[in-house]
Structure formats: C-alpha cells, structure tokens
Write a protein that holds these residues in place. Sequence first.
Motif, short mmCIF file in Angstrom:
data_model
loop_
_atom_site.label_atom_id
_atom_site.label_comp_id
_atom_site.label_asym_id
_atom_site.label_seq_id
_atom_site.Cartn_x
_atom_site.Cartn_y
_atom_site.Cartn_z
N ILE A 267 0.84 -1.20 0.00
CA ILE A 267 0.00 0.00 0.00
C ILE A 267 0.88 1.25 0.00
O ILE A 267 0.63 2.21 -0.75
N MET A 268 1.92 1.26 0.82
CA MET A 268 2.82 2.41 0.92
C MET A 268 3.56 2.65 -0.40
O MET A 268 3.69 3.79 -0.86
N ILE A 269 4.04 1.57 -1.02
CA ILE A 269 4.74 1.70 -2.30
C ILE A 269 3.78 2.17 -3.38
O ILE A 269 4.12 3.04 -4.20
N GLY A 270 2.57 1.61 -3.39
CA GLY A 270 1.57 2.03 -4.38
C GLY A 270 1.19 3.49 -4.25
O GLY A 270 0.93 4.17 -5.25
N GLN A 271 1.17 4.00 -3.01
CA GLN A 271 0.85 5.40 -2.80
C GLN A 271 2.01 6.31 -3.21
O GLN A 271 1.81 7.45 -3.61
N ALA A 272 3.25 5.79 -3.09
CA ALA A 272 4.43 6.60 -3.41
C ALA A 272 4.71 6.66 -4.91
O ALA A 272 5.30 7.62 -5.40
N VAL A 273 4.30 5.61 -5.65
CA VAL A 273 4.58 5.54 -7.09
C VAL A 273 3.25 5.46 -7.83
O VAL A 273 2.61 4.41 -7.85
N GLU A 274 2.85 6.55 -8.44
CA GLU A 274 1.50 6.67 -9.00
C GLU A 274 1.19 5.63 -10.07
O GLU A 274 0.06 5.14 -10.17
N HIS A 275 2.18 5.29 -10.92
CA HIS A 275 1.88 4.39 -12.04
C HIS A 275 1.83 2.92 -11.64
O HIS A 275 1.47 2.07 -12.46
N LEU A 276 2.16 2.60 -10.40
CA LEU A 276 2.04 1.21 -9.93
C LEU A 276 0.62 1.01 -9.39
O LEU A 276 0.33 1.25 -8.22
N THR A 277 -0.27 0.53 -10.24
CA THR A 277 -1.69 0.38 -9.92
C THR A 277 -1.97 -1.00 -9.33
O THR A 277 -1.08 -1.84 -9.21
N PHE A 278 -3.24 -1.23 -8.99
CA PHE A 278 -3.66 -2.53 -8.47
C PHE A 278 -3.32 -3.63 -9.46
O PHE A 278 -2.78 -4.68 -9.09
N SER A 279 -3.62 -3.40 -10.75
CA SER A 279 -3.35 -4.41 -11.77
C SER A 279 -1.85 -4.63 -11.95
O SER A 279 -1.41 -5.75 -12.25
N SER A 280 -1.04 -3.59 -11.75
CA SER A 280 0.42 -3.73 -11.86
C SER A 280 0.95 -4.72 -10.83
O SER A 280 1.74 -5.61 -11.15
N PHE A 281 0.50 -4.56 -9.59
CA PHE A 281 0.92 -5.48 -8.53
C PHE A 281 0.46 -6.89 -8.84
O PHE A 281 1.21 -7.86 -8.64
N LEU A 282 -0.77 -7.02 -9.33
CA LEU A 282 -1.32 -8.34 -9.62
C LEU A 282 -0.52 -9.03 -10.73
O LEU A 282 -0.17 -10.22 -10.62
N ILE A 283 -0.18 -8.28 -11.77
CA ILE A 283 0.55 -8.85 -12.91
C ILE A 283 1.98 -9.22 -12.53
O ILE A 283 2.49 -10.28 -12.93
N HIS A 284 2.63 -8.37 -11.74
CA HIS A 284 4.05 -8.56 -11.48
C HIS A 284 4.35 -9.43 -10.26
O HIS A 284 5.37 -10.13 -10.23
N LEU A 285 3.50 -9.38 -9.24
CA LEU A 285 3.82 -10.07 -8.00
C LEU A 285 2.99 -11.34 -7.76
O LEU A 285 3.45 -12.26 -7.08
N ALA A 286 1.78 -11.39 -8.31
CA ALA A 286 0.92 -12.56 -8.08
C ALA A 286 1.53 -13.87 -8.58
O ALA A 286 1.41 -14.91 -7.91
N PRO A 287 2.20 -13.89 -9.76
CA PRO A 287 2.80 -15.17 -10.20
C PRO A 287 3.80 -15.74 -9.20
O PRO A 287 3.79 -16.94 -8.91
N LEU A 288 4.68 -14.89 -8.66
CA LEU A 288 5.65 -15.37 -7.68
C LEU A 288 4.95 -15.78 -6.39
O LEU A 288 5.34 -16.77 -5.75
N ALA A 289 3.91 -15.03 -6.00
CA ALA A 289 3.17 -15.39 -4.79
C ALA A 289 2.56 -16.78 -4.92
O ALA A 289 2.56 -17.57 -3.96
N LEU A 290 2.05 -17.09 -6.09
CA LEU A 290 1.46 -18.42 -6.33
C LEU A 290 2.53 -19.51 -6.24
O LEU A 290 2.31 -20.57 -5.64
#
Length: 432
Positions: free
Chosen positions: A158-181
């Motif tokens: 949440i803190m990183i997303g608030q600090a970097v405007e172009h990192l949206t909800f979908s950005s986190f999902l696309i980039h981090l969800a695969p590794l989380a799985l």
Amino acid sequence: MDIILATTIFLVSYFFIMTDRINRAVVALSGGTLLLLTGIYTVDDVFLNYIDWNTIALLFSMMVLISITEKTGLFSFIAIRFAQKVRGSPIPLLIGASVLTAIGSALLDNVTTVLIFVPIMLKITKMLQLPSFPFLLAIIFSSNIGGTATLIGDPPNIMIGQAVEHLTFSSFLIHLAPLALIMFTVMLVVIYFLFRNSLRHLEINSDELMAINAEEHLIKSPMLYKSITVLIMTITGFLMHAFLHIELTVIALSGAILLLLLTERELSTEHIFEKVEWVTLFFFIGLFVLVGGLQEVGIIDEMARAIVLTTDGDYSNTALLILWVSGLFSGVVDNIPFVAAMIPVVQEFESYGMMYLDPIWWSLALGACLGGNATLVGASANVVVAGLAEGAKQKISFIRFMLYGVPFVLLSLVIASIYVYLRYLLPYMGQA
C-alpha cells in the motif's frame, strides 16, 4: 553517543522479546520509554512521526468488528461447518486454511484476514485436539505470501503504491501474483513434510465433530444480521477503497463505530472494549517507538543509502541487494517502518542515473513482504496472530517460530532472486 544508546536499547529490548520471559508489550514500551528518558527523541516526535496510528486504528477497528460478530456464534458456525466438510482430516484442513488465508490476504489485507480466520482455526484445532502451531504457522506464512500478490494485501505494498502513481492494483497483480502463487505452492509442500507425522487423523474426534449440529451455535438474532451486513460493507469498502478515494483506516473505523451504534442495546460498549487485544495494540506502539529510535539517529537511512555505495550504482546488483536487505531486515523489525525509510531512498536512485526503477520497487515489495515470515515481529499479521494465540492460551514461542521462519525466508529470497533476475534484470541487460 545517541547511536550507541539507541542501538543498545533496541538490541536489549529485542533480546527480551525473543526470550518471551516478560510480556512483549511491556518490553517494547519499556524500551521506548528509555529512548525518551535518554533524550533520543521527544514525545512529540514519537506521537507525530514514528507511531503509525493508521495501523493501530485499523487493528483496533477490526478487533471491535470481530468481537461483536463473534458474539453471534458466526465464527463457531463457520469453524464447525468448515471442519465437517473435510471430515476433520488434518491435512485437508491445513491446506484449506492456507488457501482461504492466502486468498483473503490478497483481496483484503493480511491483518484483517488473520483477525477473522485465526479465532476460527483455534476453535477447530481445540475441538479436534490437534496441535495449533502447524496451523498458525501456515496461516502466518499464507497471509504474508497472499498479501504480496496485490496492492492492498500488505501494508508495504500500500505504501509503495501510494508513493509511485503508475504502480496500480493491476500492476501489482501482474508482477507479484505469479511469484506469490509459486511461493504458496512451495510453502504447502514444506509445511506438509514438516508436520505430516504430528497431524494424525483421530477418528474418535472426527465422529464427535460430525455429530455436532452447527446450527445450534448460530444465534439468529438482529445482531447477527447487523454484524454480517456491516462486515460485508467494510470488506467491500476495502476492495473499493482505490475507487472511493477513502483510506482503509477510515473505512474500518466507520464500520466499527457503525456496528457499535447498531448493537448498543444488545451489547455494552464497555464489554466489547474488554475483548479488544490491548496487549497486541500496545506491542505495536512500542515496536514503532523502538524502530523510531533507530530512524531518529539515522541508522536505517544510512544502511539504506549504503546500498548504492556497495553496488556502485549497478542496476542488477542494486535490485538484488534491495531484495535481500529488505527481506532480511524486515524479519528483524516490522516491515512497515522499514519500507517507510526505504521509499525516499529508492526515489533518490534517479539522481544516480537509474531512470527505470520498477524492478527495484518490485524487489523492495517482495523482500519486505516475504521477509516478514522470518520472526513474530517481522510483519503486522504475525504480531496479531501471536496475540490471538496467546489470548487463547496457545502461545507461540518466538524462538520456535524463528527456527521455521528464517530458513523459509532464505528459501523465499532465493526463489524471488531467480524470479527478479529472469523476469526483469536479464531482459534489461539484453536491451542495454
């Protein structure tokens, strides 16, 4: 002199937290008081700069919501039905608990998820006479891994997303969800092999469980429907907070106060406040104050800035070092204040000629979220689970948790390093 004092007080306090000989909240608050007495910072600095009141208020609000809802028997009903679905079989129960926790932590936030789910699992394990530790360990790991996948899953994201405007909800999902799985699958395999012998299926307990009428535990009163309605509204608010432009803390506070108003005639506010995990809340406050001492004397900032000097501005080395430093350091202190100190440092990397910072932001998020699994104070959800378990007389030993958490975090960071290198750094070096 201030650096020596702050470091000494932090290390001594951390030692006593690890040994579990004195109440964690008392230790953390004592350390913070010593920092005030030695003049490291002022009371105004502590209350205005270092204590994350958003986190405290969010925790308090969810504790109020859960305490009221628990009085309706809803959680007992869910616990019994869930256990009956898997016929009390420990391994499916462990997997199911992990899956639900990971999904909840990704879609809501991991603190809220464990506040809702841990009381349920404590009821189930007590009923089936199963050891609670493997389930609580799996829930903590699952909450931090699931929280890694989305912008709203873990406070650092949440803190990183608030600090970097172009990192949206979908950005986190696309980039981090695969590794989380990937990490979630690895976690299930590891937990299974570690605890398969202690999770025996006891037929007599299962028969007793299957004979229970879950409906009898559910109190169908107006308070039940009010609680469910407000909980759904609050969770929906969490999911929609980015579109509503309302902070998560405001949504949680609104839900808690609304439910207090709606149920005042059925439950006294004093009774609900008695059920709040005050020890956990004050431990958080003490933890923020202790880490604030390190921030005040510049230890955290200097360590972060040293990263650039160590890597000499090399893009790949910087990203991987950020991943490992944030992962290892987040296991020692709560990842929220650490990420707060790191964000402006990463932003300064542009002055060193690093214009494409996205992989470094992903490395910071991965390290902070996954590193939180190392110790009981590594992430907010860990502290909450430990507090709930202690309240149910199922105390989790700091050292015992660390013996499982540290090796798992090291494994997680190795896998994350491979992921970051193959997905971001190798293509970048090819273009360069």
